[in-house]
Motif scaffolding. Structure first.
Motif, PDB file in Angstrom:
ATOM      1  N   LYS A 275       2.834   2.478   5.956  1.00 48.45           N
ATOM      2  CA  LYS A 275       3.877   3.033   7.067  1.00 48.45           C
ATOM      3  C   LYS A 275       5.111   2.339   7.063  1.00 48.45           C
ATOM      4  O   LYS A 275       5.556   1.207   7.417  1.00 48.45           O
ATOM      5  N   GLY A 276       5.875   3.135   6.063  1.00 47.33           N
ATOM      6  CA  GLY A 276       7.266   2.402   6.088  1.00 47.33           C
ATOM      7  C   GLY A 276       8.370   2.862   7.057  1.00 47.33           C
ATOM      8  O   GLY A 276       7.943   3.472   8.069  1.00 47.33           O
ATOM      9  N   ASN A 277       9.411   2.227   7.118  1.00 51.77           N
ATOM     10  CA  ASN A 277      10.468   2.537   8.192  1.00 51.77           C
ATOM     11  C   ASN A 277      10.957   3.920   8.220  1.00 51.77           C
ATOM     12  O   ASN A 277      11.438   4.286   9.208  1.00 51.77           O
ATOM     13  N   VAL A 278      11.133   4.406   7.013  1.00 49.44           N
ATOM     14  CA  VAL A 278      11.581   5.578   6.725  1.00 49.44           C
ATOM     15  C   VAL A 278      10.562   6.950   6.699  1.00 49.44           C
ATOM     16  O   VAL A 278      10.665   7.831   7.275  1.00 49.44           O
ATOM     17  N   ARG A 279       9.495   6.408   5.903  1.00 47.48           N
ATOM     18  CA  ARG A 279       8.465   7.632   5.702  1.00 47.48           C
ATOM     19  C   ARG A 279       6.955   6.892   5.673  1.00 47.48           C
ATOM     20  O   ARG A 279       7.073   5.523   5.284  1.00 47.48           O
TER      21      ARG A 279
ATOM     22  N   SER B  41       2.476  -9.198  -6.107  1.00 43.72           N
ATOM     23  CA  SER B  41       3.584  -9.931  -5.559  1.00 43.72           C
ATOM     24  C   SER B  41       4.307  -8.807  -4.432  1.00 43.72           C
ATOM     25  O   SER B  41       5.397  -9.282  -3.743  1.00 43.72           O
ATOM     26  N   VAL B  42       3.650  -7.702  -4.204  1.00 41.73           N
ATOM     27  CA  VAL B  42       4.446  -6.673  -3.442  1.00 41.73           C
ATOM     28  C   VAL B  42       4.181  -7.287  -1.958  1.00 41.73           C
ATOM     29  O   VAL B  42       3.060  -7.854  -1.531  1.00 41.73           O
ATOM     30  N   THR B  43       5.306  -7.456  -1.318  1.00 42.21           N
ATOM     31  CA  THR B  43       5.239  -7.995   0.411  1.00 42.21           C
ATOM     32  C   THR B  43       5.703  -6.748   1.274  1.00 42.21           C
ATOM     33  O   THR B  43       6.638  -5.987   0.631  1.00 42.21           O
ATOM     34  N   GLY B  44       5.522  -6.902   2.408  1.00 45.21           N
ATOM     35  CA  GLY B  44       6.573  -6.066   3.371  1.00 45.21           C
ATOM     36  C   GLY B  44       5.731  -4.746   3.646  1.00 45.21           C
ATOM     37  O   GLY B  44       6.526  -3.859   4.348  1.00 45.21           O
ATOM     38  N   LYS B  45       4.352  -4.727   3.286  1.00 45.12           N
ATOM     39  CA  LYS B  45       3.877  -3.167   3.200  1.00 45.12           C
ATOM     40  C   LYS B  45       3.046  -3.389   4.697  1.00 45.12           C
ATOM     41  O   LYS B  45       2.283  -4.207   5.063  1.00 45.12           O
ATOM     42  N   ASN B  46       2.981  -2.139   5.448  1.00 44.34           N
ATOM     43  CA  ASN B  46       2.452  -1.885   6.539  1.00 44.34           C
ATOM     44  C   ASN B  46       1.133  -0.910   6.235  1.00 44.34           C
ATOM     45  O   ASN B  46       1.257   0.068   6.428  1.00 44.34           O
ATOM     46  N   TYR B  47      -0.139  -1.419   5.634  1.00 40.40           N
ATOM     47  CA  TYR B  47      -1.178  -0.906   5.190  1.00 40.40           C
ATOM     48  C   TYR B  47      -2.095  -0.336   6.481  1.00 40.40           C
ATOM     49  O   TYR B  47      -2.163  -1.125   7.385  1.00 40.40           O
ATOM     50  N   TYR B  48      -2.501   0.944   6.232  1.00 38.48           N
ATOM     51  CA  TYR B  48      -3.585   1.472   7.284  1.00 38.48           C
ATOM     52  C   TYR B  48      -4.521   2.473   6.632  1.00 38.48           C
ATOM     53  O   TYR B  48      -3.920   2.843   5.614  1.00 38.48           O
TER      54      TYR B  48
END
Length: 203
Positions: free
Chosen positions: A28-32, A101-108
């Motif tokens: 779930k990103g900020n845009v889409r 190394s991927v960060t800032g992800k909002n997984y569900y």
């Protein structure tokens, strides 16, 4: 006939079970919101009891690649182990090729029933003959992830071919059984006729 078979819910449910499509991972990103699949997903959720799987829920989760822990439903679960979600045991199968190394992800992850997942896929499935008199079908599938669409169609055709072979084998076996039964009856009748002839001749 082939169109009806390929669009059947039973066949698509088998596709869902074999590809574990009852659990869909998103970011779930900020845009889409984007769907993650296979190489783009950090892990895969695999139900241990697929036949009785009944989970209709969404769970946010995070991945700690340094500690090898997935945090989901307020539980810290080690990689590639089993977590029980609302009474359903689910294995967390990690994607070791994922960029750690991927960060800032909002997984569900969004769980649904086998029938619900199958119905959703069938809704995007388009099957039609190339022409009115053609025996060739044009099959396409609308999916947000191209790789997922290819896997679904490939698995659908595999299951269709396996079922076709099983049906032909079943028909052949039933035909063979019928012939064997008839031969048995005819042999008995011939023996009876021969006995009657022998009895007549002896008289």
């Amino acid at each position: 006939n082939e169109i009806v078979v390929l669009r059947s819910t039973d066949m698509m449910q088998e596709v869902v079970k074999q590809l574990d499509l009852y659990a869909t991972v998103f970011n779930k990103g900020n845009v889409r919101t984007e769907e993650l699949y296979k190489s783009s997903a950090p892990l895969k959720f695999v139900a241990l009891n697929k036949e009785d799987f009944s989970l209709y829920k969404t769970y946010f989760f995070s991945v700690d690649w340094k500690k090898n822990i997935v945090t989901i439903d307020n539980k810290n679960v080690p990689f590639d182990s089993v977590v029980v979600l609302d009474g359903n045991p689910v294995r967390l199968v990690m994607n070791q090729g994922y960029t750690k190394s991927v960060t800032g992800k909002n997984y569900y992850v969004q769980f649904t029933s086998l029938g619900g997942a199958a119905g959703s896929i069938v809704g995007g499935l388009s099957i039609a003959p190339y022409s009115y008199s053609s025996t060739i079908l044009n099959v396409s599938l609308q999916t947000p992830v191209q790789e997922k669409g290819r896997d679904i169609l490939k698995k659908l055709f595999e299951i269709y071919n396996v079922n076709g072979v099983e049906d032909k084998n079943e028909i052949a076996q039933k035909t063979l059984n019928f012939i064997d039964d008839r031969l048995g009856i005819v042999s008995f009748q011939l023996d009876s006729v021969e006995r009657n002839i022998a009895h007549f001749q002896s008289k």
